[in-house]
Motif scaffolding. Structure first.
Motif, mmCIF file in Angstrom:
data_model
loop_
_atom_site.group_PDB
_atom_site.id
_atom_site.type_symbol
_atom_site.label_atom_id
_atom_site.label_comp_id
_atom_site.label_asym_id
_atom_site.label_seq_id
_atom_site.Cartn_x
_atom_site.Cartn_y
_atom_site.Cartn_z
ATOM 1 N N ALA A 68 0.811 -1.213 0.000
ATOM 2 C CA ALA A 68 0.000 0.000 0.000
ATOM 3 C C ALA A 68 0.846 1.265 0.000
ATOM 4 N N CYS A 69 2.031 1.189 0.595
ATOM 5 C CA CYS A 69 2.912 2.365 0.661
ATOM 6 C C CYS A 69 3.869 2.444 -0.523
ATOM 7 N N SER A 70 3.871 1.448 -1.378
ATOM 8 C CA SER A 70 4.851 1.384 -2.463
ATOM 9 C C SER A 70 4.272 1.671 -3.838
ATOM 10 N N PHE A 71 2.950 1.667 -3.984
ATOM 11 C CA PHE A 71 2.322 1.855 -5.288
ATOM 12 C C PHE A 71 1.324 3.018 -5.235
ATOM 13 N N PRO A 72 0.901 3.504 -6.384
ATOM 14 C CA PRO A 72 -0.082 4.603 -6.420
ATOM 15 C C PRO A 72 -1.384 4.210 -5.732
ATOM 16 N N PHE A 73 -1.925 5.140 -4.970
ATOM 17 C CA PHE A 73 -3.183 4.911 -4.263
ATOM 18 C C PHE A 73 -4.368 5.244 -5.167
ATOM 19 N N MET A 74 -4.319 6.420 -5.768
ATOM 20 C CA MET A 74 -5.376 6.846 -6.688
ATOM 21 C C MET A 74 -4.791 7.728 -7.774
ATOM 22 N N SER A 79 -9.978 17.367 -17.195
ATOM 23 C CA SER A 79 -9.594 18.454 -18.109
ATOM 24 C C SER A 79 -8.203 18.259 -18.692
ATOM 25 N N GLY A 80 -7.856 17.041 -18.986
ATOM 26 C CA GLY A 80 -6.563 16.755 -19.573
ATOM 27 C C GLY A 80 -5.417 16.705 -18.588
ATOM 28 N N LEU A 81 -5.685 16.938 -17.330
ATOM 29 C CA LEU A 81 -4.661 16.887 -16.291
ATOM 30 C C LEU A 81 -4.766 15.587 -15.514
ATOM 31 N N GLU A 82 -3.634 15.107 -15.068
ATOM 32 C CA GLU A 82 -3.602 13.848 -14.320
ATOM 33 C C GLU A 82 -2.784 14.024 -13.054
ATOM 34 N N SER A 83 -3.327 13.547 -11.943
ATOM 35 C CA SER A 83 -2.631 13.633 -10.658
ATOM 36 C C SER A 83 -2.621 12.257 -9.998
ATOM 37 N N VAL A 84 -1.438 11.836 -9.590
ATOM 38 C CA VAL A 84 -1.266 10.534 -8.945
ATOM 39 C C VAL A 84 -0.909 10.748 -7.483
ATOM 40 N N MET A 85 -1.589 10.038 -6.602
ATOM 41 C CA MET A 85 -1.342 10.169 -5.162
ATOM 42 C C MET A 85 -1.041 8.804 -4.560
ATOM 43 N N THR A 86 -0.025 8.758 -3.721
ATOM 44 C CA THR A 86 0.303 7.547 -2.981
ATOM 45 C C THR A 86 -0.251 7.657 -1.564
#
Length: 232
Positions: A68-74, A79-86
């Motif tokens: 859970a701490c090593s891979f993307p959470f969500m 609008s063409g933007l992408e945000s990755v959160m762990t």
């Protein structure tokens, strides 16, 4: 309290943590539980292979926490933007937005304290399964049940699910490996804690102490409920 069947001789008397009424729980059988007849407080439940179950749940939960701490959470797409959160970033983002106190609390409640509890349970149960008596066993047992009320794994995950419903129409959300790993971790974490019956745990510690020091070394024994607290 109706009890039938057989149980190991190490189970004898237990004082209710709420009203101090003493019960003989030596005849509890597999899967049977005991409640105080005066106040209804839950006392204990007996399971033959409880420690093995706790070890299985704990080991699996620790592996899932690592995932859970090593891979993307969500991943959020809008609008063409992408945000990755762990998962660690859920707390770090609060620090970035000048909320260090809240950031530390979130990190403690969803990562640090649950992981610490599982490590403590792992060492405690390992010692009991190997029939090794250590002076730190009682302190570790008390610490586990003290930290239990400060762990909010399930609260955090339910909050995430509620948030997903609210923002589902605002962005495209992709749940990563970490999300599913933490969801499975939450279930195993709860199972590990619920399977670690403190009455059985403390009685096992006392038996190990008797084996090593003899009855004189345990002359000041207390009831299991007095040593490790209540069990709900």
């Amino acid at each position: 309290m109706a009890v039938t069947g057989s149980i190991s001789e190490e189970f004898n008397c237990l004082a209710c943590p709420s009203c101090d009424l003493v019960f003989d729980i030596s005849k509890l059988g597999e899967g049977e539980s005991a409640r105080c007849t005066r106040c209804g407080h839950f006392l204990t439940i007996y399971r033959e292979n409880a420690l093995h179950r706790v070890m299985a749940f704990t080991s699996s939960a620790l592996i899932l926490m690592l995932l859970a701490c090593s891979f993307p959470f969500m991943t959020f797409k809008a609008s063409g933007l992408e945000s990755v959160m762990t998962l660690p970033e859920t707390a770090l983002k609060l620090w970035v937005y000048d909320m260090p106190g809240l950031s530390l609390l979130v990190a403690a409640f969803i990562i640090i304290i649950p992981t610490l509890m599982l490590l403590l349970i792992f060492f405690l149960v390992s010692a009991l399964l190997l029939n090794r008596n250590y002076s730190w066993l009682p302190r570790v047992g008390r610490l586990v049940y003290t930290l239990e009320s400060w762990s909010m794994v399930e609260v955090f995950f339910i909050g995430v699910l509620v948030s997903l419903v609210k923002i589902a129409n605002m962005a495209t959300i992709v749940m990563g490996i970490s999300f599913w790993a933490y969801g499975a971790f939450s279930i195993l974490f709860i199972l590990a804690l619920s399977s670690l019956d403190r009455t059985q745990c403390w009685n096992r510690i006392e038996v190990l102490g008797l084996d090593e020091w003899g009855t004189e070394g345990m002359a000041s024994k207390k009831a299991p409920s007095e040593r490790l607290g209540s069990n709900e």
